[in-house]
Design an enzyme around this catalytic site. Structure first.
Site: not given
Length: 254
Positions: A38, A64, A91, A155, A159
Site C-alpha cells: 500500500d 506504489d 485491489n 475511473y 475499471k
C-alpha cells in the site's frame, strides 16, 4: 479443520483499508500467508500489526503499484520469504472524480497509472512464479462504474480496461494452471465512498440511504461481501472459472 487456503501465499495490493483489508483478513483467517502493499504507510503498518497480533503470517511493504521497480522488488522479496506466490489480488485504487470538462490531465493519468499500470506491473511480476509452479489465481478489482458513471470518465475507463485485461490474461495464462477473474463491486461502504460523499458535499449517511434505495437486496455492501467473491475465485475448486467478471452489487448489472 483444514483451512481453505492453508499453505497458500496471497499477494494483495491496496491492502491497508476498505476492500483490501477485508480481503486480506479473510485470506488470513482461511490460513493464507499474506504479502501486503500500500502507499499509505501508517494505515498499512496498523493493519499488518492487527493481523500479526491475531497470529497471522504477514509480510508488508510500502510501495506504489504504478512503480515497476518497487513492485518487482517486493514480489521478489515475498517469493524469497515464502518460496512462491499463489494468489494475486489487484485491489489498489484511487479516485479523482470530475466531469469531463473539469478533469485535469493529472486526474486522468493518476487513475490510469494506479488501476491499469499498477495491475499490469503486479500481474507481470507474479506470473513468472505462478508459471513455474503451474498454479495461480489472479483476481482484479473492477467496478460497476465500468458500465459508465457520471463524473468518472477516468475511473470508469480504467475499471472497464481491467475487464479486458482480465479476459486477456485468462487466455494467455490458462494453460499454466493460472486463472484470471475480476470482481466488480457496486456500492461498498469504505473510506473511498466516504471521500466521494465529502466531494459531492453530502453526509455519508444520506449517500448510503440513497444507494440502498436503488439496491434490490435493500442494503449497502461491506468489504467482506467483496472478500467472499474474491475467495471464491481463488479457491482450487474454481479452476474452471476463468476470464469472468462477477458483479457484486446486490442486484443485476452487466
Amino acid at each position: 479443520m483444514m483451512k481453505r487456503f492453508e499453505g497458500r501465499v496471497a499477494f494483495i495490493t491496496g491492502a491497508s483499508k476498505g476492500i483490501g483489508k477485508g480481503v486480506a483478513t479473510k485470506f488470513a483467517e482461511e490460513g493464507a500467508k499474506l504479502c501486503m502493499i500500500d502507499v499509505d504507510e501508517l494505515a498499512l503498518a496498523k493493519t499488518a500489526s492487527e493481523l500479526k497480533e491475531k497470529g497471522f503470517d504477514v509480510l508488508h511493504q510500502v510501495a506504489d503499484v504504478s512503480n515497476r521497480e518497487q513492485v518487482e522488488d517486493f514480489v521478489e522479496a515475498a517469493a524469497k520469504e515464502y518460496g512462491k506466490i499463489d494468489i494475486l489480488v489487484n485491489n489498489a485504487g484511487v479516485i479523482r472524480d470530475n466531469l469531463l470538462f473539469k478533469m485535469e490531465d493529472s486526474d486522468w493519468d493518476m487513475v490510469m497509472n494506479v488501476h491499469l499500470k499498477g495491475s499490469f506491473n503486479c500481474a507481470r511480476a507474479v506470473q513468472k512464479y505462478m508459471v513455474e509452479n503451474k498454479y495461480g489465481r489472479i483476481i482484479n478489482t473492477s467496478s460497476t462504474s465500468a458500465l459508465g458513471n457520471r463524473g468518472q470518465a477516468n475511473y470508469s475507463t480504467a475499471k472497464a480496461g481491467l475487464q479486458g485485461f482480465t479476459k486477456t490474461l485468462a487466455i494467455e495464462l490458462g494453460k499454466y494452471g493460472i486463472t484470471t477473474n475480476a470482481v466488480a463491486p457496486g456500492f461498498i461502504e469504505t473510506d473511498m465512498t466516504k471521500a466521494t460523499a465529502e466531494r459531492i458535499g453530502i453526509p455519508f449517511e444520506d449517500m448510503v440511504k440513497h444507494s440502498v434505495s436503488q439496491i434490490p437486496v435493500g442494503r449497502s455492501g461491506k468489504p467482506e461481501d467483496i472478500a467472499n467473491a474474491v475467495l471464491f475465485f481463488a479457491m482450487e475448486e474454481s479452476s474452471f472459472v476463468n476470464g469472468q467478471v462477477l458483479y457484486v452489487a446486490g442486484g443485476p448489472k452487466a
